[in-house]
Design an enzyme around this catalytic site. Structure first.
Site, PDB file in Angstrom:
ATOM      1  N   GLU A  68     -44.135  -6.477 -30.357  1.00 12.49           N
ATOM      2  CA  GLU A  68     -42.815  -6.608 -31.000  1.00 12.49           C
ATOM      3  C   GLU A  68     -42.621  -5.683 -32.195  1.00 12.49           C
ATOM      4  O   GLU A  68     -41.481  -5.393 -32.569  1.00 12.49           O
ATOM      5  CB  GLU A  68     -42.572  -8.062 -31.422  1.00 12.49           C
ATOM      6  N   HIS A 113     -38.013 -12.941 -32.787  1.00 14.44           N
ATOM      7  CA  HIS A 113     -38.725 -13.478 -33.946  1.00 14.44           C
ATOM      8  C   HIS A 113     -37.747 -14.049 -34.986  1.00 14.44           C
ATOM      9  O   HIS A 113     -37.760 -13.656 -36.152  1.00 14.44           O
ATOM     10  CB  HIS A 113     -39.628 -12.411 -34.577  1.00 14.44           C
TER      11      HIS A 113
HETATM   12  P1  NAI Z   1     -50.985 -24.060 -39.503  1.00 12.20           P
HETATM   13  O1  NAI Z   1     -52.124 -23.282 -40.072  1.00 12.20           O
HETATM   14  O2  NAI Z   1     -50.381 -25.150 -40.309  1.00 12.20           O
HETATM   15  O3  NAI Z   1     -51.433 -24.702 -38.098  1.00 12.20           O
HETATM   16  C1  NAI Z   1     -52.107 -23.981 -37.110  1.00 12.20           C
HETATM   17  C2  NAI Z   1     -52.945 -24.972 -36.320  1.00 12.20           C
HETATM   18  O4  NAI Z   1     -53.535 -24.278 -35.227  1.00 12.20           O
HETATM   19  C3  NAI Z   1     -54.087 -25.590 -37.148  1.00 12.20           C
HETATM   20  O5  NAI Z   1     -54.033 -27.006 -37.068  1.00 12.20           O
HETATM   21  C4  NAI Z   1     -55.339 -25.037 -36.494  1.00 12.20           C
HETATM   22  O6  NAI Z   1     -56.435 -25.942 -36.525  1.00 12.20           O
HETATM   23  C5  NAI Z   1     -54.834 -24.816 -35.069  1.00 12.20           C
HETATM   24  N1  NAI Z   1     -55.672 -23.954 -34.267  1.00 12.20           N
HETATM   25  C6  NAI Z   1     -56.461 -22.912 -34.676  1.00 12.20           C
HETATM   26  N2  NAI Z   1     -57.114 -22.397 -33.610  1.00 12.20           N
HETATM   27  C7  NAI Z   1     -56.725 -23.121 -32.525  1.00 12.20           C
HETATM   28  C8  NAI Z   1     -57.060 -23.082 -31.155  1.00 12.20           C
HETATM   29  N3  NAI Z   1     -57.929 -22.194 -30.686  1.00 12.20           N
HETATM   30  N4  NAI Z   1     -56.483 -23.976 -30.318  1.00 12.20           N
HETATM   31  C9  NAI Z   1     -55.609 -24.895 -30.791  1.00 12.20           C
HETATM   32  N5  NAI Z   1     -55.250 -24.976 -32.085  1.00 12.20           N
HETATM   33  C10 NAI Z   1     -55.806 -24.110 -32.943  1.00 12.20           C
HETATM   34  O7  NAI Z   1     -49.912 -22.974 -39.058  1.00 12.20           O
HETATM   35  P2  NAI Z   1     -48.346 -23.171 -38.849  1.00 12.20           P
HETATM   36  O8  NAI Z   1     -47.644 -22.919 -40.133  1.00 12.20           O
HETATM   37  O9  NAI Z   1     -48.107 -24.447 -38.121  1.00 12.20           O
HETATM   38  O10 NAI Z   1     -48.029 -21.927 -37.888  1.00 12.20           O
HETATM   39  C11 NAI Z   1     -48.376 -21.941 -36.514  1.00 12.20           C
HETATM   40  C12 NAI Z   1     -48.054 -20.597 -35.870  1.00 12.20           C
HETATM   41  O11 NAI Z   1     -46.669 -20.304 -35.987  1.00 12.20           O
HETATM   42  C13 NAI Z   1     -48.789 -19.388 -36.473  1.00 12.20           C
HETATM   43  O12 NAI Z   1     -49.225 -18.577 -35.389  1.00 12.20           O
HETATM   44  C14 NAI Z   1     -47.731 -18.627 -37.215  1.00 12.20           C
HETATM   45  O13 NAI Z   1     -48.057 -17.266 -37.231  1.00 12.20           O
HETATM   46  C15 NAI Z   1     -46.513 -18.923 -36.341  1.00 12.20           C
HETATM   47  N6  NAI Z   1     -45.233 -18.764 -37.050  1.00 12.20           N
HETATM   48  C16 NAI Z   1     -44.169 -18.241 -36.361  1.00 12.20           C
HETATM   49  C17 NAI Z   1     -42.944 -18.076 -36.966  1.00 12.20           C
HETATM   50  C18 NAI Z   1     -41.755 -17.534 -36.235  1.00 12.20           C
HETATM   51  O14 NAI Z   1     -40.737 -17.224 -36.871  1.00 12.20           O
HETATM   52  N7  NAI Z   1     -41.793 -17.419 -34.913  1.00 12.20           N
HETATM   53  C19 NAI Z   1     -42.769 -18.404 -38.393  1.00 12.20           C
HETATM   54  C20 NAI Z   1     -43.921 -19.039 -39.001  1.00 12.20           C
HETATM   55  C21 NAI Z   1     -45.115 -19.194 -38.351  1.00 12.20           C
END
Ligand code: NAI
Length: 336
Positions: free
Chosen positions: A263, A295
């Site tokens: 992207e 995004h």
């Molecule tokens: P967070 O850090 O609060 O939660 C992420 C979770 O994923 C954690 O509980 C962690 O233990 C878990 N995790 C790590 N490795 C894993 C695996 N192999 N299998 C399953 N779970 C696993 O992060 P948050 O804030 O909830 O963000 C989640 C995702 O959303 C990130 O990838 C972030 O980059 C993305 N994001 C996307 C946005 C968008 O506009 N599309 C905006 C903000 C975040």
């Protein structure tokens, strides 16, 4: 402190001006992406401030460190675009915005589910052409369906709460159990079982070497025919070529993407007069059961305000010698 902003969009000016009223940093704003070529724009600045499409690789970090930059401010939660080890080696601190309205992303995720299920994208076009036929628009009740949530951190937790409200059965996969999700009725299972039993799979984990291409041909083999997959996490969690094959074979019934592995060369700009060279991306756009948003899941007023506030608070806290511990991006975070 003087901060060199890269990849700045017009919609960011207002929130950052307001957040800076009480803080009085000097904001040098540039629309250019950070790269080796544009790094010199940061000459004389203490910090750079970047978004997800910026190149914060080792060579760029070297260039910034040579200019005297000491701080990398991320206007995002995700930090997979930063070579954190290189930053640490050159003595740069990296600070992110770990939480800014998880509701924004969770609500967009569920919006994609509903739009794909009830074919709202197709219905919108049909009705405008005075085609009021319903054939081809049949959906299913969300109530009672099994939804697999991969990653139950801040965003995944809100997704679980919304799905619980719909009366879905929620399966969760995460190395760390979130008690709020358990209290909402989510059942933690292994990834294979989640893939095998879910009608809808939604991804909310970070992009790491372990999660890269988590959704590949092997994963698709385990899934139910007609599965819906939603990715609002990071593009490379999904192997785009594998999902194209899955869409062609009709194994995948619907696909909602807010992120795409390549992207950085596409999103956040108007390319409507351009011939796009990425054939994988263009193939994805041809399927009637695929919705791609560029995004924008984070894109709410509340989230922009949160990003601006935390980013400038990160700058102030760093300046006063006490960076907010939860916002520091370190290599231990990647290892952990
Ligand atoms: P967070 O850090 O609060 O939660 C992420 C979770 O994923 C954690 O509980 C962690 O233990 C878990 N995790 C790590 N490795 C894993 C695996 N192999 N299998 C399953 N779970 C696993 O992060 P948050 O804030 O909830 O963000 C989640 C995702 O959303 C990130 O990838 C972030 O980059 C993305 N994001 C996307 C946005 C968008 O506009 N599309 C905006 C903000 C975040």
């Amino acid at each position: 402190m003087r901060i060199c902003f890269y990849s700045v969009k017009l919609f960011e000016h207002g929130p950052f001006d307001r957040a800076n009223e009480s803080r009085r940093h000097t904001l040098d704003r540039h629309s250019e992406r950070l790269s080796v070529k544009t790094a010199p724009l940061a000459e004389g600045c203490d910090a750079v401030c970047v978004f997800v499409g910026d190149d914060v690789s080792a060579s760029v970090i070297d260039a910034l460190a040579d200019l005297g930059v000491r701080l990398i401010l991320l206007r995002s939660a995700g930090f997979n675009h930063v070579d954190v080890v290189a930053a640490e080696r050159r003595g740069l601190t990296t600070l992110r915005v770990p939480a800014y309205s998880p509701h924004a992303i969770a609500e967009h995720t569920v919006g994609l589910m509903l739009a794909l299920n009830r074919k709202i994208h197709r219905a919108y076009n049909r009705v405008r052409e005075q085609n009021f036929a319903l054939d081809g628009l049949l959906g299913f009740d969300m109530h009672g369906k099994t939804v697999g949530v991969v990653g139950t951190g801040r965003i995944g937790e809100v997704v679980c709460a919304i799905l619980a409200g719909f009366g879905c059965r929620v399966l969760a996969s995460d190395p760390v159990v979130n008690d709020v999700c358990v209290s909402l009725g989510a059942e933690y299972v292994g990834r294979e079982r989640l893939f095998a039993e879910s009608d809808i799979i939604t991804l909310h984990c970070p992009l790491t070497p372990e999660t890269k291409h988590m959704i590949d041909a092997g994963a698709l083999d385990l899934m139910k025919p007609g599965v819906m997959i939603i990715n609002t996490s990071r593009g490379a969690v999904v192997d785009s070529r594998a999902v194209i094959a899955g869409l062609k074979s009709e194994k995948i019934g619907a696909l909602g993407l807010d992120v795409y592995e390549e992207e950085a060369d596409l999103f956040f700009r108007d390319l409507s007069d351009t011939v796009i060279q990425d054939d994988v991306f263009m193939r994805l756009l041809t399927f009637p059961n695929v919705i791609v948003t560029a995004h924008q899941a984070f894109f709410t007023r509340e989230a922009l305000r949160g990003i601006a506030d935390t980013t400038l608070e990160n700058a102030s806290a760093f300046e006063s010698g006490s960076p907010i511990a939860d916002n520091v991006v370190s290599s231990s975070l990647i290892a952990g």
